[in-house]
Scaffold this active site. Structure first.
Site, PDB file in Angstrom:
ATOM      1  N   ILE A  85       0.664  -1.001   0.301  1.00 17.40           N
ATOM      2  CA  ILE A  85      -0.157   0.182  -0.099  1.00 17.40           C
ATOM      3  C   ILE A  85       0.615   1.055   0.332  1.00 17.40           C
ATOM      4  O   ILE A  85       2.105   1.146   0.695  1.00 17.40           O
ATOM      5  CB  ILE A  85      -1.055  -0.243   1.023  1.00 17.40           C
ATOM      6  CG1 ILE A  85      -1.413  -1.756   0.848  1.00 17.40           C
ATOM      7  CG2 ILE A  85      -1.780   0.994   1.175  1.00 17.40           C
ATOM      8  CD1 ILE A  85      -2.787  -1.359   2.713  1.00 17.40           C
ATOM      9  N   GLY A  88       3.736   7.389   1.746  1.00 15.60           N
ATOM     10  CA  GLY A  88       4.023   9.110   1.372  1.00 15.60           C
ATOM     11  C   GLY A  88       5.623   9.139   0.944  1.00 15.60           C
ATOM     12  O   GLY A  88       6.410  10.311   0.407  1.00 15.60           O
ATOM     13  N   HIS A  91       8.729   4.237  -0.945  1.00 13.74           N
ATOM     14  CA  HIS A  91       9.443   3.010  -0.038  1.00 13.74           C
ATOM     15  C   HIS A  91       8.371   1.944  -1.105  1.00 13.74           C
ATOM     16  O   HIS A  91       8.910   0.582  -1.169  1.00 13.74           O
ATOM     17  CB  HIS A  91       8.856   3.046   1.101  1.00 13.74           C
ATOM     18  CG  HIS A  91       8.850   1.257   1.813  1.00 13.74           C
ATOM     19  ND1 HIS A  91      10.548   1.075   2.036  1.00 13.74           N
ATOM     20  CD2 HIS A  91       8.951   0.694   2.724  1.00 13.74           C
ATOM     21  CE1 HIS A  91      10.654   0.132   2.570  1.00 13.74           C
ATOM     22  NE2 HIS A  91       9.272  -0.520   3.097  1.00 13.74           N
TER      23      HIS A  91
HETATM   24  N1  INI Z   1       5.501  -5.501   2.852  1.00 13.62           N
HETATM   25  C1  INI Z   1       4.532  -5.239   2.762  1.00 13.62           C
HETATM   26  O1  INI Z   1       3.850  -6.533   2.104  1.00 13.62           O
HETATM   27  N2  INI Z   1       3.470  -4.474   2.176  1.00 13.62           N
HETATM   28  C2  INI Z   1       3.737  -2.886   2.360  1.00 13.62           C
HETATM   29  O2  INI Z   1       2.813  -2.043   2.215  1.00 13.62           O
HETATM   30  C3  INI Z   1       4.953  -2.482   2.512  1.00 13.62           C
HETATM   31  N3  INI Z   1       5.153  -1.214   2.966  1.00 13.62           N
HETATM   32  O3  INI Z   1       4.552  -0.214   2.637  1.00 13.62           O
HETATM   33  O4  INI Z   1       6.474  -0.700   3.851  1.00 13.62           O
HETATM   34  C4  INI Z   1       6.029  -3.952   3.191  1.00 13.62           C
HETATM   35  N4  INI Z   1       7.261  -3.144   3.806  1.00 13.62           N
HETATM   36  C5  INI Z   1       7.708  -4.371   4.371  1.00 13.62           C
HETATM   37  C6  INI Z   1       9.043  -4.945   3.625  1.00 13.62           C
HETATM   38  O5  INI Z   1       8.330  -6.381   2.099  1.00 13.62           O
HETATM   39  C7  INI Z   1       9.478  -5.724   3.987  1.00 13.62           C
HETATM   40  O6  INI Z   1       9.587  -6.505   5.276  1.00 13.62           O
HETATM   41  C8  INI Z   1      10.442  -5.113   5.190  1.00 13.62           C
HETATM   42  O7  INI Z   1      11.258  -3.552   4.277  1.00 13.62           O
HETATM   43  C9  INI Z   1      12.292  -6.195   5.971  1.00 13.62           C
HETATM   44  O8  INI Z   1      12.368  -6.332   4.706  1.00 13.62           O
END
Ligand code: INI
Length: 157
Positions: A85, A88, A91
């Site tokens: 999702i 802002g 990422h």
């Molecule tokens: N991981 C998701 O599955 N969905 C998301 O929306 C998300 N956001 O928005 O940050 C997300 N971040 C975590 C990422 O997948 C890793 O687990 C984390 O960065 C650790 O490596």
């Protein structure tokens, strides 16, 4: 058209094993995708013994796990479920981009079909709409696509 050889997969599960890789991130949404995928597999003939579930932390971790499961040759089809999702910051683009790219390349490298039920959306509302409300259930759709593709791969030469 009648004379043209046409090959399609049907939607009946026959002697096939599936693994669902689902994120814990955005679990509230992903659990609805998981319910949809399980319902679809069972409705089309899979038994619970044909199905495994693997939980990963987030979408970024999916590719390496999908790659290992595909390489194991234990499964005919893989269903990837998650929700990325937009926030802002940039990422979202990194997580979503690596997830899609890594899953597609694992699938192609090992010749194991992966149903892509990872939502990439701008808002939680859009995620809810795609997780069993007004825009259907993308987990269910991914499972259906993978049943068809498993059967299709058995028929194409
Ligand atoms: N991981 C998701 O599955 N969905 C998301 O929306 C998300 N956001 O928005 O940050 C997300 N971040 C975590 C990422 O997948 C890793 O687990 C984390 O960065 C650790 O490596």
């Amino acid at each position: 058209m009648d004379k043209i050889k046409t090959t399609e997969g049907d939607l009946m599960v026959r002697d096939a094993r599936f693994v669902i890789v689902a994120t814990r991130f955005n679990e509230f949404i992903v659990d609805s995708l998981l319910k949809g995928a399980l319902r679809c597999l069972r409705q089309h003939g899979a038994t619970d013994a044909d199905i495994e579930i693997v939980r990963v932390p987030g979408a970024f971790e999916m590719p390496v796990v999908v790659d290992k499961l595909a390489a194991s040759r234990k499964f005919d089809g893989i269903i990837a479920l998650g929700a990325v999702i937009r926030g802002g910051t940039p990422h979202f683009d990194y997580v979503a981009g690596e997830c899609v790219r890594g899953i597609a390349s694992a699938s192609q490298r090992h010749g194991v079909p992966v149903g892509f039920g990872v939502l990439t959306v701008d808002s939680i509302e859009q995620a809810i709409e795609r997780a069993g409300t007004k825009a259907g259930n993308k987990g269910e759709e991914a499972a259906l696509a993978i049943i068809e593709t498993v059967n299709l791969l058995r028929r194409v030469d």
